[in-house]
Design an enzyme around this catalytic site. Structure first.
Site, mmCIF file in Angstrom:
data_model
loop_
_atom_site.group_PDB
_atom_site.id
_atom_site.type_symbol
_atom_site.label_atom_id
_atom_site.label_comp_id
_atom_site.label_asym_id
_atom_site.label_seq_id
_atom_site.Cartn_x
_atom_site.Cartn_y
_atom_site.Cartn_z
ATOM 1 N N ASP A 1 -88.160 -23.531 13.557
ATOM 2 C CA ASP A 1 -88.839 -24.097 12.390
ATOM 3 C C ASP A 1 -90.260 -24.551 12.727
ATOM 4 O O ASP A 1 -90.682 -25.649 12.387
ATOM 5 C CB ASP A 1 -88.038 -25.265 11.806
ATOM 6 C CG ASP A 1 -88.507 -25.626 10.384
ATOM 7 O OD1 ASP A 1 -89.171 -24.782 9.752
ATOM 8 O OD2 ASP A 1 -88.211 -26.747 9.939
ATOM 9 N N SER B 1 -93.104 -32.759 6.329
ATOM 10 C CA SER B 1 -92.814 -31.601 7.186
ATOM 11 C C SER B 1 -94.022 -31.174 8.001
ATOM 12 O O SER B 1 -95.094 -30.920 7.445
ATOM 13 C CB SER B 1 -92.376 -30.413 6.324
ATOM 14 O OG SER B 1 -91.034 -30.522 5.969
ATOM 15 N N HIS C 1 -90.958 -23.680 7.498
ATOM 16 C CA HIS C 1 -90.551 -23.672 6.097
ATOM 17 C C HIS C 1 -91.667 -24.128 5.152
ATOM 18 O O HIS C 1 -91.564 -23.939 3.943
ATOM 19 C CB HIS C 1 -89.282 -24.512 5.884
ATOM 20 C CG HIS C 1 -89.450 -25.982 6.106
ATOM 21 N ND1 HIS C 1 -89.040 -26.620 7.254
ATOM 22 C CD2 HIS C 1 -89.966 -26.952 5.319
ATOM 23 C CE1 HIS C 1 -89.291 -27.916 7.161
ATOM 24 N NE2 HIS C 1 -89.849 -28.148 5.992
#
Length: 498
Positions: A273, A352, A239
């Site tokens: 992811d 992230s 993402h």
């Protein structure tokens, strides 16, 4: 005469012949001896005509005076005493009125990576889903809390709600040897190290900040990553770079020294992811060493490194709060399902793709998501509340190996569509696709899957995460409830790209 008549009055002139007389003294009278303290006798007097004698003075008090009589004793007034406090009486307990749960779920804002919370027996059952249909919103397992959302850690990301929980096999392949050899590197620190600072010193040179295009903005998204090998490959979350990859937008990688490197996407997996980048000039950066999430114990110390809120080279620490935590983020085709390592190490938007390491300096996971109760800062980004999630390094190595070998990632499927049950007792089989391992097994529509490989499941997310933690070609054992019977059914796994 009366006491009120005086000489010369009308009585004296009545002519009765009586003349006034004067007594004759015959001689001195013998006066008796005076008593002590008695006044001397006085001569008798005759008042003069028309003369009123003055009022005699009051008689002198008799002697000796009367004895002194002290006033009667009166006790003094008592000292002030405050009124005694009344004895404490606890209030009577009132049983609170029962408020039944709502029959409709509350509305939630549409945010990228928001997980649909579960309210047992209060939500209508979601519709059956297939790979090509509009996905249902995922029912999270029983461990989730109402009003708790799972959010991706990309700084600047926003978007839709969580996607479907599918175990389907459209476009599935037979799988195969997709794992490349990953060099085993010695742990940077000795066993028994307790210094977070020592871990930080080893990890910081291998951790990078990633700035990528997002919604047309060249620097619209910020995340983190780490050096995977000595060939210039960087691991991060899908993402972080998904928009840039789709738009062929710029991706900038910044190392610890502040040097900027251009990067391209080698491959990515929305399902897990994860993404692998090829970075110019990163061949000289120090690769990380890999540990094992499976061997970590709940309560052990872990260290997170990354760029939260665009603050590069940030180090935080905490513990492993839980293992094998089913977590799902994203929406639609970008929905990801993670059998996560849960930690209370402070991680925030911008973390992230950064590493989560043990005290030997080995990476045991990739920070990917946080739980949120809905609060956010002025930019709309939710912040850390002490519940973060990382993708286990075992899955990272499998997926990265597949991408480096073939350019794409694969995940396993059994060939069914499932949905959660009303009482969270498992996941009901709604559809079985022809020609799949499920179709060749004893599994039937209407069966309720209650465990995968003897690990209990409470909903469809649990089932999907448990299956996707395996590899294509494996076989899983499903515990199913069929009416009053409980059965164990073995099902093989096919590979699907994603």
């Amino acid at each position: 005469m009366s006491d009120t008549d005086f000489p010369g009055s009308s009585a004296d002139q009545s002519g009765n012949g009586d003349e006034p007389t004067t007594p004759i003294e015959t001689g001195p009278a013998e006066t008796p001896a005076a008593l002590p303290n008695e006044p001397a006798p006085t001569e008798p007097t005759t008042p003069l005509p028309g003369f009123a004698p003055p009022t005699p003075p009051p008689a002198a008090p008799s002697y000796p005076p009367p004895a002194y009589q002290p006033p009667a004793y009166e006790p003094p007034a008592p000292a002030y005493q405050p009124p005694a406090a009344p004895a404490y009486q606890p209030p009577a307990y009132q049983e609170p009125a029962y408020a039944p749960p709502p029959t409709q779920p509350p509305a939630y804002p549409a945010q990228y990576g928001v997980a649909q919370p579960t309210e047992p027996s209060a939500y209508p059952l979601p519709p059956t889903t297939t790979e090509t249909s509009t996905p249902e919103k995922s029912r999270l397992p029983g461990w989730t809390w109402p009003l708790i959302a799972v959010l991706s850690l990309l700084l600047g990301i926003g978007g839709g709600a969580i996607g479907a929980s599918l175990v389907n096999d459209d476009n599935a392949s037979s799988g195969g040897d997709t794992v490349v050899n990953i060099p085993v590197r010695k742990a940077p620190l000795k066993a028994g190290n307790q210094s977070v600072a020592a871990v930080a010193a080893k990890l910081l040179p291998s951790t990078v900040q990633i700035v990528a295009e997002y919604k047309g903005r060249a620097q619209g998204a910020t995340g983190s990553g780490f050096v995977f090998d000595d060939k210039g490959h960087i691991i991060t979350n899908n993402h972080v770079v998904a928009d840039a990859a789709a738009d062929k937008g710029p991706i900038d990688v910044i190392d610890q020294s502040g040097t900027h490197h251009k990067a391209t996407v080698v491959g990515r997996s929305p399902v897990y992811d994860l993404a692998v980048l090829k970075v110019e000039g990163a061949e000289k950066l120090q690769p990380v060493a890999f540990g094992s999430a499976a061997q970590m114990q709940v309560g052990e110390t872990v260290v997170a490194v990354g760029s939260p809120l665009a603050l590069s080279a940030t180090v935080t620490s905490g513990i492993v709060s839980a293992k094998n935590r089913p977590v799902t983020t994203g929406d639609g085709n970008d929905a990801s399902f993670i059998n996560a390592v849960q930690t209370d190490a402070a991680i925030n938007p911008g973390n992230s793709g950064g590493p989560l390491a043990n005290l030997q300096g080995q990476v045991i996971g990739v920070n990917s998501a946080i739980a949120s109760i809905g609060s956010s800062d002025s930019s709309g980004e939710s912040a850390n509340i002490g519940v973060g999630f990382a993708i286990p390094i075992e899955q990272v190595l499998v997926t990265a190996g597949q991408i480096l070998r073939t350019g794409h990632a694969e995940y396993p499927v059994i060939g069914v569509s499932v949905r959660g049950t009303e009482n969270n007792e498992g996941a009901e089989v709604k559809e079985i696709n022809a020609g799949t391992p499920a179709a060749k097994s004893d599994l039937k529509v209407g069966d309720i899957i209650t465990a995968v490989d003897d690990h209990p499941v409470t909903g469809q997310t649990d089932v999907v995460v448990a299956i996707r933690s395996h590899q294509a070609g494996d076989t899983v054992t499903l515990t199913v409830k069929r009416g009053s019977k409980t059965l164990k059914i073995k099902v093989g796994l096919l590979a699907k790209t994603g």
